[in-house]
Design a protein around this motif. Sequence first.
Motif, mmCIF file in Angstrom:
data_model
loop_
_atom_site.group_PDB
_atom_site.id
_atom_site.type_symbol
_atom_site.label_atom_id
_atom_site.label_comp_id
_atom_site.label_asym_id
_atom_site.label_seq_id
_atom_site.Cartn_x
_atom_site.Cartn_y
_atom_site.Cartn_z
ATOM 1 N N CYS A 253 0.908 -1.268 -0.169
ATOM 2 C CA CYS A 253 -0.193 0.028 -0.200
ATOM 3 C C CYS A 253 0.633 1.131 -0.034
ATOM 4 O O CYS A 253 1.824 1.424 0.742
ATOM 5 N N CYS B 27 -0.061 2.831 3.902
ATOM 6 C CA CYS B 27 0.228 2.225 5.223
ATOM 7 C C CYS B 27 1.409 1.091 4.924
ATOM 8 O O CYS B 27 1.879 0.485 5.992
ATOM 9 N N CYS C 96 -6.887 -0.678 -0.389
ATOM 10 C CA CYS C 96 -6.164 -1.429 0.504
ATOM 11 C C CYS C 96 -6.961 -1.845 1.497
ATOM 12 O O CYS C 96 -7.832 -1.010 2.080
ATOM 13 N N CYS D 139 -5.849 0.181 5.218
ATOM 14 C CA CYS D 139 -6.227 1.500 5.528
ATOM 15 C C CYS D 139 -7.296 2.274 4.629
ATOM 16 O O CYS D 139 -7.660 3.268 5.072
HETATM 17 ZN ZN LIG Z 1 -2.879 0.964 3.129
#
Ligand SMILES: [Zn+2]
Length: 377
Positions: free
Chosen positions: A6, A9, A48, A51
């Motif tokens: 990601c 994150c 994702c 997050c």
């Molecule tokens: Zn993420």
Amino acid sequence: MDKHACRACGGSSGHLVLDLGDQPACDYFPRCDDPGPDPVYPLQMWLCSSCGLAQLLADPTMPEEPRGTEPAALVAQAADAVEQVSSAGWLPDTGVVTEYGSPHGGSWLDLVTARGLVPSGPGEPADVIIDCFGLMHAADQHQALAERAARLAPGGVLVLQYHALSTILGSRQWNALRHGHFAYYSTTALTAMLTAVGFSPRTAWRFDLYGGTVLLAATRDGDGHDGPDEMVAALLAEDARAGVLDPGAFSGLQGEVNAHASALHDWLAAQQCAGHKVLGYGAASRAVALLCQAHVDRELLPAVVDASPAKQCLRMPGTDIPVAAPARLAADGPDAVLLFVPDLMTEVREAFPGVETSGGRWVDAATLASGGLQEDA
Ligand SMILES: [Zn+2]
């Protein structure tokens, strides 16, 4: 895909939620005498699971875009936004400002320095940091936000503007997905990103630009500001209704790709059968994705008119359709002009009244998507 980390994150768990296949770089307009084929790259959106940031999956190196002219709608919205931020007390009369702008233009710097703020030197701290469609262009989202956060002076405010993911989902704007735009923010995902750098959203404003754009003011935690206000809460609630964290909520977006492309192709073919002359207007990235998905060539659409001098003598990526200067509108006297950038509708009708006085009409290409336009060919 399991190798993707990601961009915000670093998480590796997520879903492919929109896949447009291999697409030409919509920023690279080849010269008209370049026969192609143009290089293509995968164009996919990944959500994702950790997050919630919707993001571009692949990261190919892209050629530079010829900079377009700034639409009047964008300029007017910037002035409106600065006025609203100022009225709400988030723009100090004195202090230092810096801007992380979009490579496509649309700077707010003149608007805020006219109110008394002073531009910062390179890399210097700032009391106000403005990011208008800038952050989305960073491949490493966490690093880019951390850089902005670190640069904000104590007590300062970070102002971020983004095209809302809830709008993209709700209006099925599948062709918002494009190379070079690495992130598609929900207020929910952006809040998580801000938390990761020790910031929180405080308030927000909504604008009609692109069907729904959000401007969010965020400050450093511990700077003594109140928590997120009711406007932020409303945006988070809207995100929840739109299902911005639910991969299943994106299926309508994928479904719209073929529906929209077929509708465009069928409409153009019907116009041709009826002997109607059609031109396009707005050589924007959205037009590139749509024309490629619909397999439209210059037989069906002889030219796309664009006011940008930088795009003249070029053609639309992935097709043989040339970009033409606005004089083409008067020369051809089209029965219909297909507008690929709906935000320009008011502006082009005013700028080119001859289209309608000669019996032609402007057609919003987005309305061809859901059968919203009755076929009258
Ligand atoms: Zn993420």
